[in-house]
Design a protein around this motif. Structure first.
Motif, PDB file in Angstrom:
ATOM      1  N   GLY A   1       0.807  -1.214   0.000  1.00 65.20           N
ATOM      2  CA  GLY A   1       0.000   0.000   0.000  1.00 65.20           C
ATOM      3  C   GLY A   1       0.838   1.260   0.000  1.00 65.20           C
ATOM      4  O   GLY A   1       0.549   2.214  -0.719  1.00 65.20           O
ATOM      5  N   LEU A   2       1.894   1.268   0.778  1.00 73.27           N
ATOM      6  CA  LEU A   2       2.743   2.449   0.837  1.00 73.27           C
ATOM      7  C   LEU A   2       3.635   2.569  -0.389  1.00 73.27           C
ATOM      8  O   LEU A   2       4.026   3.658  -0.782  1.00 73.27           O
ATOM      9  CB  LEU A   2       3.572   2.432   2.121  1.00 73.27           C
ATOM     10  CG  LEU A   2       2.727   2.610   3.380  1.00 73.27           C
ATOM     11  CD1 LEU A   2       3.572   2.378   4.614  1.00 73.27           C
ATOM     12  CD2 LEU A   2       2.076   3.961   3.419  1.00 73.27           C
ATOM     13  N   ALA A   3       3.957   1.450  -1.026  1.00 68.82           N
ATOM     14  CA  ALA A   3       4.811   1.492  -2.213  1.00 68.82           C
ATOM     15  C   ALA A   3       4.061   1.955  -3.452  1.00 68.82           C
ATOM     16  O   ALA A   3       4.660   2.439  -4.402  1.00 68.82           O
ATOM     17  CB  ALA A   3       5.419   0.110  -2.469  1.00 68.82           C
ATOM     18  N   ILE A   4       2.736   1.831  -3.462  1.00 67.75           N
ATOM     19  CA  ILE A   4       1.951   2.207  -4.636  1.00 67.75           C
ATOM     20  C   ILE A   4       2.045   3.701  -4.909  1.00 67.75           C
ATOM     21  O   ILE A   4       2.079   4.124  -6.046  1.00 67.75           O
ATOM     22  CB  ILE A   4       0.483   1.762  -4.458  1.00 67.75           C
ATOM     23  CG1 ILE A   4       0.408   0.241  -4.609  1.00 67.75           C
ATOM     24  CG2 ILE A   4      -0.430   2.426  -5.463  1.00 67.75           C
ATOM     25  CD1 ILE A   4      -0.947  -0.326  -4.299  1.00 67.75           C
ATOM     26  N   GLY A   5       2.091   4.497  -3.868  1.00 64.80           N
ATOM     27  CA  GLY A   5       2.195   5.938  -4.060  1.00 64.80           C
ATOM     28  C   GLY A   5       0.854   6.604  -3.861  1.00 64.80           C
ATOM     29  O   GLY A   5      -0.186   5.980  -3.968  1.00 64.80           O
TER      30      GLY A   5
ATOM     31  N   PHE B   1      -1.290  18.092   5.639  1.00 64.87           N
ATOM     32  CA  PHE B   1      -2.145  16.929   5.864  1.00 64.87           C
ATOM     33  C   PHE B   1      -2.364  16.170   4.561  1.00 64.87           C
ATOM     34  O   PHE B   1      -2.545  16.777   3.512  1.00 64.87           O
ATOM     35  CB  PHE B   1      -3.511  17.357   6.430  1.00 64.87           C
ATOM     36  CG  PHE B   1      -3.411  18.103   7.716  1.00 64.87           C
ATOM     37  CD1 PHE B   1      -3.340  19.487   7.744  1.00 64.87           C
ATOM     38  CD2 PHE B   1      -3.372  17.425   8.914  1.00 64.87           C
ATOM     39  CE1 PHE B   1      -3.238  20.177   8.938  1.00 64.87           C
ATOM     40  CE2 PHE B   1      -3.282  18.104  10.122  1.00 64.87           C
ATOM     41  CZ  PHE B   1      -3.207  19.481  10.130  1.00 64.87           C
ATOM     42  N   VAL B   2      -2.370  14.856   4.677  1.00 59.51           N
ATOM     43  CA  VAL B   2      -2.650  13.987   3.528  1.00 59.51           C
ATOM     44  C   VAL B   2      -3.570  12.867   4.008  1.00 59.51           C
ATOM     45  O   VAL B   2      -3.323  12.256   5.052  1.00 59.51           O
ATOM     46  CB  VAL B   2      -1.354  13.375   2.950  1.00 59.51           C
ATOM     47  CG1 VAL B   2      -1.660  12.432   1.809  1.00 59.51           C
ATOM     48  CG2 VAL B   2      -0.396  14.457   2.498  1.00 59.51           C
ATOM     49  N   VAL B   3      -4.643  12.615   3.253  1.00 58.43           N
ATOM     50  CA  VAL B   3      -5.539  11.488   3.501  1.00 58.43           C
ATOM     51  C   VAL B   3      -5.609  10.694   2.202  1.00 58.43           C
ATOM     52  O   VAL B   3      -5.888  11.260   1.147  1.00 58.43           O
ATOM     53  CB  VAL B   3      -6.947  11.954   3.926  1.00 58.43           C
ATOM     54  CG1 VAL B   3      -7.886  10.768   4.095  1.00 58.43           C
ATOM     55  CG2 VAL B   3      -6.874  12.773   5.203  1.00 58.43           C
ATOM     56  N   VAL B   4      -5.333   9.374   2.298  1.00 57.76           N
ATOM     57  CA  VAL B   4      -5.206   8.556   1.100  1.00 57.76           C
ATOM     58  C   VAL B   4      -5.949   7.229   1.250  1.00 57.76           C
ATOM     59  O   VAL B   4      -5.567   6.404   2.070  1.00 57.76           O
ATOM     60  CB  VAL B   4      -3.709   8.244   0.807  1.00 57.76           C
ATOM     61  CG1 VAL B   4      -3.566   7.422  -0.454  1.00 57.76           C
ATOM     62  CG2 VAL B   4      -2.904   9.511   0.730  1.00 57.76           C
TER      63      VAL B   4
ATOM     64  N   GLY C   1       6.573  16.358  -8.027  1.00 57.30           N
ATOM     65  CA  GLY C   1       5.487  17.205  -8.505  1.00 57.30           C
ATOM     66  C   GLY C   1       4.156  16.773  -7.928  1.00 57.30           C
ATOM     67  O   GLY C   1       3.856  17.039  -6.785  1.00 57.30           O
ATOM     68  N   ARG C   2       3.390  16.035  -8.724  1.00 55.42           N
ATOM     69  CA  ARG C   2       2.031  15.690  -8.328  1.00 55.42           C
ATOM     70  C   ARG C   2       1.935  14.441  -7.450  1.00 55.42           C
ATOM     71  O   ARG C   2       0.980  14.264  -6.722  1.00 55.42           O
ATOM     72  CB  ARG C   2       1.200  15.477  -9.584  1.00 55.42           C
ATOM     73  CG  ARG C   2      -0.229  15.226  -9.284  1.00 55.42           C
ATOM     74  CD  ARG C   2      -1.084  15.252 -10.504  1.00 55.42           C
ATOM     75  NE  ARG C   2      -2.433  14.876 -10.103  1.00 55.42           N
ATOM     76  CZ  ARG C   2      -3.318  14.373 -10.883  1.00 55.42           C
ATOM     77  NH1 ARG C   2      -3.026  14.182 -12.140  1.00 55.42           N
ATOM     78  NH2 ARG C   2      -4.509  14.056 -10.450  1.00 55.42           N
ATOM     79  N   TRP C   3       2.905  13.535  -7.491  1.00 55.44           N
ATOM     80  CA  TRP C   3       2.813  12.245  -6.807  1.00 55.44           C
ATOM     81  C   TRP C   3       3.890  12.090  -5.746  1.00 55.44           C
ATOM     82  O   TRP C   3       4.986  12.620  -5.887  1.00 55.44           O
ATOM     83  CB  TRP C   3       2.972  11.103  -7.822  1.00 55.44           C
ATOM     84  CG  TRP C   3       1.868  11.071  -8.812  1.00 55.44           C
ATOM     85  CD1 TRP C   3       1.818  11.748  -9.999  1.00 55.44           C
ATOM     86  CD2 TRP C   3       0.637  10.362  -8.721  1.00 55.44           C
ATOM     87  NE1 TRP C   3       0.647  11.510 -10.645  1.00 55.44           N
ATOM     88  CE2 TRP C   3      -0.097  10.645  -9.883  1.00 55.44           C
ATOM     89  CE3 TRP C   3       0.096   9.516  -7.777  1.00 55.44           C
ATOM     90  CZ2 TRP C   3      -1.351  10.108 -10.107  1.00 55.44           C
ATOM     91  CZ3 TRP C   3      -1.153   8.972  -8.011  1.00 55.44           C
ATOM     92  CH2 TRP C   3      -1.860   9.274  -9.162  1.00 55.44           C
TER      93      TRP C   3
END
Length: 190
Positions: free
Chosen positions: A13-17, A34-37, A180-182
């Motif tokens: 899950g963490l490697a997917i980005g 803050f980040v919610v994923v 950048g975006r990811w």
């Protein structure tokens, strides 16, 4: 089996980005970010499962698991301020399967349902050593359960099993510098 499975789920899950929100891109080091994923995995289970004294080997591919999935969800959240961050991660899946009716030589019948659930809630603290390397420490509460319901001409059997435990851990997270975006990261813990 459970620890390997949960470790694989967390690592994948963490490697997917995760896409980074625009607010985090423009935030300075002295502001909270803050980040919610929500995330998605392709689980694989390999090991042994038992009911009382009887155990059998289990090897389930992602397609086996998804065909029996009743409900599942995964969500990670992180708050960062300067070199420090705190994260909360939760995952849950509920599997179920109805058994085909079996008719014995004397005309007796047996059918039933099998079910299982598994989940984890994790709280992690992070400290950035460099823009790429972070050390981490935290704890993970794991819970798992299974239920069996069998109905036969002669009677029925209903059995539930539940277990939970807490695992503290330490580890490291490696992050790809700003793309950048990811955001992309790989994490390992023991």
């Amino acid at each position: 089996m459970t620890r390997r499975f949960l470790g694989l789920l967390a690592a994948l899950g963490l490697a997917i980005g995760a896409p980074r929100p625009a607010v985090a891109q423009s935030a300075s080091a002295d502001q909270w970010q803050f980040v919610v994923v929500p995330y998605f995995l392709f689980p694989h289970m390999d090991g042994r499962i038992g009911l009382g004294p009887v155990t059998v080997a289990v090897e389930s591919s992602p397609s086996d698991i998804f065909s029996n999935l009743q409900f599942g969800g995964m969500l990670a959240a992180e708050a960062k301020h300067g070199p420090w961050a705190i994260g909360l991660n939760g995952m849950y899946m509920d599997l179920g399967k109805e058994l085909e009716t079996i008719t014995g030589p004397g005309g007796g019948q047996l059918d039933g349902e099998l079910g299982s659930y598994q989940g984890a809630v994790e709280l992690t603290g992070f400290r950035a050593l460099t823009p790429v390397i972070e050390i981490l420490a935290g704890g993970r509460y794991n819970f798992i359960g299974a239920d069996v319901s069998l109905v036969a001409t002669q009677g029925s059997l209903n059995q539930d099993f539940d277990e939970s435990w807490f695992d503290p851990f330490v580890g490291v997270r490696l992050k790809v510098p700003d793309t950048g975006r990811w955001n992309f990261a790989v994490r390992g813990d023991v």
